[in-house]
Design a protein around this motif. Structure first.
Motif, PDB file in Angstrom:
ATOM      1  N   ARG A 230       0.951  -1.191  -0.039  1.00  0.00           N
ATOM      2  CA  ARG A 230      -0.094  -0.019   0.109  1.00  0.00           C
ATOM      3  C   ARG A 230       0.701   1.308  -0.006  1.00  0.00           C
ATOM      4  O   ARG A 230       0.670   2.243  -0.880  1.00  0.00           O
ATOM      5  N   GLU A 231       2.011   1.311   0.739  1.00  0.00           N
ATOM      6  CA  GLU A 231       2.944   2.358   0.936  1.00  0.00           C
ATOM      7  C   GLU A 231       3.483   2.691  -0.626  1.00  0.00           C
ATOM      8  O   GLU A 231       3.699   3.699  -1.184  1.00  0.00           O
ATOM      9  N   TRP A 232       3.757   1.480  -1.247  1.00  0.00           N
ATOM     10  CA  TRP A 232       4.504   1.623  -2.584  1.00  0.00           C
ATOM     11  C   TRP A 232       3.592   2.148  -3.569  1.00  0.00           C
ATOM     12  O   TRP A 232       3.957   3.144  -4.324  1.00  0.00           O
ATOM     13  N   GLU A 233       2.310   1.627  -3.373  1.00  0.00           N
ATOM     14  CA  GLU A 233       1.320   2.242  -4.474  1.00  0.00           C
ATOM     15  C   GLU A 233       1.047   3.578  -4.047  1.00  0.00           C
ATOM     16  O   GLU A 233       0.948   4.535  -5.146  1.00  0.00           O
ATOM     17  N   GLU A 234       1.061   3.970  -3.093  1.00  0.00           N
ATOM     18  CA  GLU A 234       0.898   5.539  -2.817  1.00  0.00           C
ATOM     19  C   GLU A 234       1.909   6.379  -3.071  1.00  0.00           C
ATOM     20  O   GLU A 234       1.730   7.527  -3.691  1.00  0.00           O
ATOM     21  N   GLY A 235       3.201   6.031  -2.742  1.00  0.00           N
ATOM     22  CA  GLY A 235       4.318   6.700  -3.372  1.00  0.00           C
ATOM     23  C   GLY A 235       4.366   6.552  -4.767  1.00  0.00           C
ATOM     24  O   GLY A 235       4.505   7.759  -5.534  1.00  0.00           O
ATOM     25  N   TYR A 236       3.971   5.801  -5.714  1.00  0.00           N
ATOM     26  CA  TYR A 236       4.022   5.624  -7.030  1.00  0.00           C
ATOM     27  C   TYR A 236       2.822   6.693  -7.566  1.00  0.00           C
ATOM     28  O   TYR A 236       3.075   7.356  -8.424  1.00  0.00           O
ATOM     29  N   ARG A 237       1.830   6.678  -6.799  1.00  0.00           N
ATOM     30  CA  ARG A 237       0.773   7.782  -7.237  1.00  0.00           C
ATOM     31  C   ARG A 237       1.083   9.339  -7.215  1.00  0.00           C
ATOM     32  O   ARG A 237       1.019  10.092  -7.994  1.00  0.00           O
ATOM     33  N   LYS A 238       2.134   9.505  -6.039  1.00  0.00           N
ATOM     34  CA  LYS A 238       2.418  10.661  -5.742  1.00  0.00           C
ATOM     35  C   LYS A 238       3.591  10.983  -7.224  1.00  0.00           C
ATOM     36  O   LYS A 238       3.706  12.190  -7.370  1.00  0.00           O
ATOM     37  N   LEU A 239       4.294  10.101  -7.333  1.00  0.00           N
ATOM     38  CA  LEU A 239       5.224  10.097  -8.442  1.00  0.00           C
ATOM     39  C   LEU A 239       4.355  10.676  -9.764  1.00  0.00           C
ATOM     40  O   LEU A 239       4.721  11.481 -10.521  1.00  0.00           O
ATOM     41  N   GLN A 240       3.481   9.873 -10.123  1.00  0.00           N
ATOM     42  CA  GLN A 240       2.708  10.172 -11.242  1.00  0.00           C
ATOM     43  C   GLN A 240       1.831  11.269 -11.271  1.00  0.00           C
ATOM     44  O   GLN A 240       1.916  12.161 -12.173  1.00  0.00           O
ATOM     45  N   ALA A 241       1.837  11.891 -10.055  1.00  0.00           N
ATOM     46  CA  ALA A 241       1.297  13.288  -9.688  1.00  0.00           C
ATOM     47  C   ALA A 241       2.148  14.407 -10.367  1.00  0.00           C
ATOM     48  O   ALA A 241       1.616  15.401 -10.728  1.00  0.00           O
ATOM     49  N   VAL A 242       3.410  14.020 -10.216  1.00  0.00           N
ATOM     50  CA  VAL A 242       4.373  14.929 -10.773  1.00  0.00           C
ATOM     51  C   VAL A 242       4.735  15.027 -12.149  1.00  0.00           C
ATOM     52  O   VAL A 242       5.203  15.977 -12.706  1.00  0.00           O
ATOM     53  N   ALA A 243       3.997  14.045 -13.144  1.00  0.00           N
ATOM     54  CA  ALA A 243       4.377  13.811 -14.593  1.00  0.00           C
ATOM     55  C   ALA A 243       4.085  15.206 -15.290  1.00  0.00           C
ATOM     56  O   ALA A 243       4.540  15.407 -16.054  1.00  0.00           O
ATOM     57  N   GLY A 244       3.052  16.199 -14.933  1.00  0.00           N
ATOM     58  CA  GLY A 244       3.128  17.295 -15.549  1.00  0.00           C
ATOM     59  C   GLY A 244       4.308  18.380 -15.492  1.00  0.00           C
ATOM     60  O   GLY A 244       4.414  19.204 -16.208  1.00  0.00           O
ATOM     61  N   ASP A 245       4.799  18.079 -14.378  1.00  0.00           N
ATOM     62  CA  ASP A 245       6.055  18.998 -14.598  1.00  0.00           C
ATOM     63  C   ASP A 245       7.334  18.261 -14.916  1.00  0.00           C
ATOM     64  O   ASP A 245       8.037  17.413 -14.088  1.00  0.00           O
ATOM     65  N   ARG A 246       7.638  18.219 -16.315  1.00  0.00           N
ATOM     66  CA  ARG A 246       8.378  17.166 -17.240  1.00  0.00           C
ATOM     67  C   ARG A 246       9.761  17.296 -16.190  1.00  0.00           C
ATOM     68  O   ARG A 246      10.441  16.211 -16.101  1.00  0.00           O
ATOM     69  N   PRO A 247      10.515  18.518 -16.168  1.00  0.00           N
ATOM     70  CA  PRO A 247      11.915  18.375 -15.334  1.00  0.00           C
ATOM     71  C   PRO A 247      11.980  17.641 -14.097  1.00  0.00           C
ATOM     72  O   PRO A 247      12.811  16.994 -13.733  1.00  0.00           O
ATOM     73  N   ALA A 248      11.040  18.041 -13.025  1.00  0.00           N
ATOM     74  CA  ALA A 248      10.865  17.386 -11.780  1.00  0.00           C
ATOM     75  C   ALA A 248      10.661  15.847 -12.298  1.00  0.00           C
ATOM     76  O   ALA A 248      11.404  15.195 -11.257  1.00  0.00           O
ATOM     77  N   TYR A 249       9.522  15.497 -12.885  1.00  0.00           N
ATOM     78  CA  TYR A 249       9.490  14.168 -13.141  1.00  0.00           C
ATOM     79  C   TYR A 249      10.693  13.435 -13.601  1.00  0.00           C
ATOM     80  O   TYR A 249      10.931  12.188 -13.122  1.00  0.00           O
ATOM     81  N   GLU A 250      11.547  13.894 -14.686  1.00  0.00           N
ATOM     82  CA  GLU A 250      12.549  13.170 -15.197  1.00  0.00           C
ATOM     83  C   GLU A 250      13.570  13.090 -13.988  1.00  0.00           C
ATOM     84  O   GLU A 250      14.175  11.981 -13.827  1.00  0.00           O
ATOM     85  N   ARG A 251      13.870  14.183 -13.326  1.00  0.00           N
ATOM     86  CA  ARG A 251      14.977  13.976 -12.237  1.00  0.00           C
ATOM     87  C   ARG A 251      14.440  12.829 -11.142  1.00  0.00           C
ATOM     88  O   ARG A 251      15.143  11.841 -10.600  1.00  0.00           O
TER      89      ARG A 251
END
Length: 110
Positions: free
Chosen positions: A16-37
């Motif tokens: 559940r923790e892993w899934e939540e972290g992954y959801r937070k990562l995907q939420a950053v996808a709109g900020d391409r430079p931050a997402y790529e980092r």
């Protein structure tokens, strides 16, 4: 040969923790430079998981590695993929790496 057992409460909680972290990562996808980092950091931790856990593992073994991951994940990211503010997003990166890596577990089920 390994026996595949039902998932324990500790493994379910970690997933559940892993899934939540992954959801937070995907939420950053709109900020391409931050997402790529962040993706670069996820790749660093995935390499570490491959080295530490191997390619043949169970979810319980992966959850066991997760229990002690903060120290080595901090080291790996700081040495190989540090970026401004990386320490604030380390938990998201760590959880995302474990979330993605779990798909290779012998007993993985979505």
């Amino acid at each position: 040969m390994r026996t595949i057992r039902p998932v324990s409460a500790a493994v379910a909680s970690a997933r559940r923790e892993w899934e939540e972290g992954y959801r937070k990562l995907q939420a950053v996808a709109g900020d391409r430079p931050a997402y790529e980092r962040l993706l670069t950091q996820v790749e660093v931790l995935t390499e570490e998981l491959r080295r530490r856990v191997g390619q043949t593992f169970t979810l319980a073994e992966l959850a066991h590695a997760y229990a002690g991951a903060e120290r080595w994940s901090r080291e790996a990211v700081s040495e190989r993929a540090a970026s401004p503010g990386w320490h604030r997003t380390l938990a998201v990166v760590e959880d995302s790496a474990f979330h993605l890596y779990q798909r290779g577990a012998l007993d993985y089920q979505p």
